[in-house]
Design a protein around this motif. Structure first.
Motif, PDB file in Angstrom:
ATOM      1  N   PHE A  39      40.762  41.817  34.244  1.00 46.22           N
ATOM      2  CA  PHE A  39      40.386  41.451  35.604  1.00 46.22           C
ATOM      3  C   PHE A  39      39.779  40.055  35.665  1.00 46.22           C
ATOM      4  CE2 PHE A  39      39.294  46.136  35.318  1.00 46.22           C
ATOM      5  CZ  PHE A  39      40.494  46.574  35.859  1.00 46.22           C
ATOM      6  N   ALA A  40      39.911  39.442  36.844  1.00 44.61           N
ATOM      7  CA  ALA A  40      39.204  38.206  37.184  1.00 44.61           C
ATOM      8  C   ALA A  40      38.414  38.524  38.440  1.00 44.61           C
ATOM      9  CB  ALA A  40      40.187  37.064  37.434  1.00 44.61           C
ATOM     10  N   GLU A  41      37.109  38.617  38.317  1.00 42.63           N
ATOM     11  CA  GLU A  41      36.266  39.015  39.437  1.00 42.63           C
ATOM     12  C   GLU A  41      35.383  37.870  39.899  1.00 42.63           C
ATOM     13  OE1 GLU A  41      34.519  43.064  39.425  1.00 42.63           O
ATOM     14  OE2 GLU A  41      35.070  43.053  37.298  1.00 42.63           O
ATOM     15  N   SER A  42      35.194  37.802  41.193  1.00 45.43           N
ATOM     16  CA  SER A  42      34.240  36.858  41.752  1.00 45.43           C
ATOM     17  C   SER A  42      33.216  37.629  42.581  1.00 45.43           C
ATOM     18  CB  SER A  42      34.950  35.787  42.587  1.00 45.43           C
ATOM     19  OG  SER A  42      34.019  34.810  43.020  1.00 45.43           O
ATOM     20  N   CYS A  43      33.544  37.979  43.813  1.00 48.34           N
ATOM     21  CA  CYS A  43      32.564  38.600  44.711  1.00 48.34           C
ATOM     22  C   CYS A  43      32.058  39.960  44.235  1.00 48.34           C
ATOM     23  CB  CYS A  43      33.124  38.707  46.120  1.00 48.34           C
ATOM     24  SG  CYS A  43      34.509  39.844  46.294  1.00 48.34           S
ATOM     25  N   THR A  44      32.799  40.640  43.392  1.00 47.91           N
ATOM     26  CA  THR A  44      32.370  41.946  42.890  1.00 47.91           C
ATOM     27  C   THR A  44      31.476  41.818  41.659  1.00 47.91           C
ATOM     28  OG1 THR A  44      34.510  42.083  41.784  1.00 47.91           O
ATOM     29  CG2 THR A  44      34.261  43.322  43.838  1.00 47.91           C
ATOM     30  N   SER A  77      40.789  32.531  49.085  1.00 46.87           N
ATOM     31  CA  SER A  77      42.094  32.137  49.616  1.00 46.87           C
ATOM     32  C   SER A  77      43.210  32.702  48.751  1.00 46.87           C
ATOM     33  CB  SER A  77      42.210  30.612  49.665  1.00 46.87           C
ATOM     34  OG  SER A  77      42.188  30.070  48.359  1.00 46.87           O
ATOM     35  N   VAL A  78      44.390  32.746  49.319  1.00 45.89           N
ATOM     36  CA  VAL A  78      45.565  33.234  48.600  1.00 45.89           C
ATOM     37  C   VAL A  78      45.866  32.364  47.375  1.00 45.89           C
ATOM     38  CG1 VAL A  78      48.078  33.542  48.796  1.00 45.89           C
ATOM     39  CG2 VAL A  78      46.556  34.484  50.552  1.00 45.89           C
ATOM     40  N   PRO A  79      45.893  31.028  47.504  1.00 49.16           N
ATOM     41  CA  PRO A  79      46.199  30.222  46.315  1.00 49.16           C
ATOM     42  C   PRO A  79      45.193  30.415  45.176  1.00 49.16           C
ATOM     43  CG  PRO A  79      46.437  28.889  48.292  1.00 49.16           C
ATOM     44  CD  PRO A  79      45.791  30.181  48.705  1.00 49.16           C
ATOM     45  N   VAL A  80      43.920  30.512  45.514  1.00 52.99           N
ATOM     46  CA  VAL A  80      42.894  30.677  44.474  1.00 52.99           C
ATOM     47  C   VAL A  80      42.997  32.056  43.828  1.00 52.99           C
ATOM     48  CG1 VAL A  80      40.408  30.811  44.035  1.00 52.99           C
ATOM     49  CG2 VAL A  80      41.345  28.909  45.366  1.00 52.99           C
ATOM     50  N   ALA A  81      43.206  33.101  44.615  1.00 54.30           N
ATOM     51  CA  ALA A  81      43.367  34.443  44.042  1.00 54.30           C
ATOM     52  C   ALA A  81      44.558  34.484  43.091  1.00 54.30           C
ATOM     53  CB  ALA A  81      43.534  35.479  45.158  1.00 54.30           C
ATOM     54  N   ARG A  82      45.647  33.800  43.474  1.00 57.51           N
ATOM     55  CA  ARG A  82      46.835  33.752  42.611  1.00 57.51           C
ATOM     56  C   ARG A  82      46.532  32.989  41.313  1.00 57.51           C
ATOM     57  NH1 ARG A  82      50.875  33.106  46.071  1.00 57.51           N
ATOM     58  NH2 ARG A  82      51.607  35.226  45.719  1.00 57.51           N
ATOM     59  N   SER A  83      45.866  31.859  41.418  1.00 49.61           N
ATOM     60  CA  SER A  83      45.515  31.096  40.211  1.00 49.61           C
ATOM     61  C   SER A  83      44.561  31.880  39.320  1.00 49.61           C
ATOM     62  CB  SER A  83      44.890  29.750  40.596  1.00 49.61           C
ATOM     63  OG  SER A  83      45.850  28.891  41.155  1.00 49.61           O
ATOM     64  N   MET A  84      43.607  32.574  39.936  1.00 50.16           N
ATOM     65  CA  MET A  84      42.669  33.386  39.161  1.00 50.16           C
ATOM     66  C   MET A  84      43.391  34.472  38.374  1.00 50.16           C
ATOM     67  SD  MET A  84      39.496  33.923  41.853  1.00 50.16           S
ATOM     68  CE  MET A  84      38.702  35.206  40.852  1.00 50.16           C
ATOM     69  N   VAL A  85      44.279  35.206  39.036  1.00 47.64           N
ATOM     70  CA  VAL A  85      44.946  36.329  38.374  1.00 47.64           C
ATOM     71  C   VAL A  85      45.867  35.838  37.261  1.00 47.64           C
ATOM     72  CG1 VAL A  85      46.978  36.666  39.877  1.00 47.64           C
ATOM     73  CG2 VAL A  85      45.892  38.626  38.790  1.00 47.64           C
ATOM     74  N   ALA A 126      46.658  35.220  31.362  1.00 46.46           N
ATOM     75  CA  ALA A 126      46.966  34.424  30.172  1.00 46.46           C
ATOM     76  C   ALA A 126      45.795  34.415  29.189  1.00 46.46           C
ATOM     77  CB  ALA A 126      47.325  32.996  30.580  1.00 46.46           C
ATOM     78  N   VAL A 127      44.592  34.173  29.685  1.00 48.40           N
ATOM     79  CA  VAL A 127      43.415  34.088  28.811  1.00 48.40           C
ATOM     80  C   VAL A 127      43.131  35.418  28.122  1.00 48.40           C
ATOM     81  CG1 VAL A 127      40.897  33.787  28.796  1.00 48.40           C
ATOM     82  CG2 VAL A 127      42.335  32.167  30.036  1.00 48.40           C
ATOM     83  N   LEU A 128      43.254  36.508  28.872  1.00 48.58           N
ATOM     84  CA  LEU A 128      42.947  37.828  28.325  1.00 48.58           C
ATOM     85  C   LEU A 128      44.104  38.435  27.536  1.00 48.58           C
ATOM     86  CD1 LEU A 128      41.075  39.252  31.447  1.00 48.58           C
ATOM     87  CD2 LEU A 128      40.035  38.498  29.284  1.00 48.58           C
ATOM     88  N   GLY A 129      45.286  37.855  27.678  1.00 46.61           N
ATOM     89  CA  GLY A 129      46.445  38.354  26.934  1.00 46.61           C
ATOM     90  C   GLY A 129      46.835  39.764  27.321  1.00 46.61           C
ATOM     91  N   VAL A 130      46.873  40.023  28.630  1.00 45.19           N
ATOM     92  CA  VAL A 130      47.167  41.368  29.121  1.00 45.19           C
ATOM     93  C   VAL A 130      48.511  41.420  29.841  1.00 45.19           C
ATOM     94  CG1 VAL A 130      44.761  42.096  29.305  1.00 45.19           C
ATOM     95  CG2 VAL A 130      45.823  40.914  31.237  1.00 45.19           C
ATOM     96  N   ASP A 131      49.044  42.627  29.944  1.00 45.53           N
ATOM     97  CA  ASP A 131      50.285  42.840  30.688  1.00 45.53           C
ATOM     98  C   ASP A 131      50.038  42.780  32.190  1.00 45.53           C
ATOM     99  OD1 ASP A 131      52.095  43.588  28.406  1.00 45.53           O
ATOM    100  OD2 ASP A 131      50.557  45.146  28.172  1.00 45.53           O
ATOM    101  N   GLY A 183      44.617  39.457  43.919  1.00 45.47           N
ATOM    102  CA  GLY A 183      45.848  39.096  43.254  1.00 45.47           C
ATOM    103  C   GLY A 183      46.192  40.173  42.246  1.00 45.47           C
ATOM    104  N   VAL A 184      47.477  40.481  42.131  1.00 44.40           N
ATOM    105  CA  VAL A 184      47.951  41.423  41.111  1.00 44.40           C
ATOM    106  C   VAL A 184      49.112  40.755  40.399  1.00 44.40           C
ATOM    107  CG1 VAL A 184      48.866  43.720  40.603  1.00 44.40           C
ATOM    108  CG2 VAL A 184      47.332  43.402  42.565  1.00 44.40           C
ATOM    109  N   SER A 185      49.025  40.682  39.086  1.00 42.38           N
ATOM    110  CA  SER A 185      50.082  40.079  38.290  1.00 42.38           C
ATOM    111  C   SER A 185      50.440  41.027  37.152  1.00 42.38           C
ATOM    112  CB  SER A 185      49.608  38.737  37.715  1.00 42.38           C
ATOM    113  OG  SER A 185      50.613  38.154  36.935  1.00 42.38           O
ATOM    114  N   GLY A 186      51.742  41.209  36.962  1.00 43.41           N
ATOM    115  CA  GLY A 186      52.230  42.072  35.900  1.00 43.41           C
ATOM    116  C   GLY A 186      53.698  41.800  35.695  1.00 43.41           C
TER     117      GLY A 186
END
Length: 166
Positions: A25-30, A78-86, A91-96, A122-125
């Motif tokens: 996960f990449a969390e900010s407000c939570t 924002s949408v662009p930042v959520a996408r960049s975060m995810v 990549a950093v965490l090396g997850v699926d 954002g959800v990436s997989g």
């Protein structure tokens, strides 16, 4: 951890386990609440790699690779930042799979364009690159809890699983 959250985490972990896949996960407000929900479940270490709590913008930039231009142009929520975060966290965490959360928990910090309770996920997989914006009402704690639970539901949906069925 409440029964509903426990059920969500169990279903997410089971879906990942059956696929031999991992999540982070990449969390900010939570502020790590989603990570705490996941880590509270015994035995998730085979599917849960960890999280980056990127509350400050400089952490989003340095650890997740969020371009400063996105933060200046669109803001952290924002949408662009959520996408960049995810994508950065994946990549950093090396997850699926990875989920990002950025939002305004309140009680302050909101605006007419982005009121308190605005949260972007954002959800990436494998084959998935999805960003959605939601709005939650209630106190800071309510918005944070609702956001973390919603993130689990989004992930479960993208894994092709239902919350209620088996």
């Amino acid at each position: 951890m409440g029964r509903d959250v426990n059920k969500l985490v169990t279903k997410v972990a089971g879906a990942l386990r059956s696929r031999g896949q991992t999540v982070g996960f990449a969390e900010s407000c939570t502020g790590g609440l989603l990570s705490s929900m996941m880590a509270a479940m015994p035995g998730v270490s085979d599917v849960y790699n960890g999280a980056i709590v990127s509350y400050a913008n400089h952490v989003k930039q340095t650890l997740l690779g969020v371009p400063v231009s996105q933060l200046r142009t669109f803001g952290a929520v924002s949408v662009p930042v959520a996408r960049s975060m995810v994508n950065g966290a994946r990549a950093v965490l090396g997850v699926d799979w990875c989920v990002s959360i950025t939002g305004i928990s309140g009680p302050g910090g909101g605006s007419v364009a982005k009121p308190v309770g605005t949260v972007v996920f954002g959800v990436s997989g494998p084959g998935v690159d999805k960003v959605v914006q939601e709005h939650f009402t209630g106190s800071r704690g309510v918005v944070q809890k609702a956001s973390a639970e919603h993130a689990l539901r989004l992930l479960l949906e993208e894994l092709g699983e239902s919350e209620s069925g088996s």
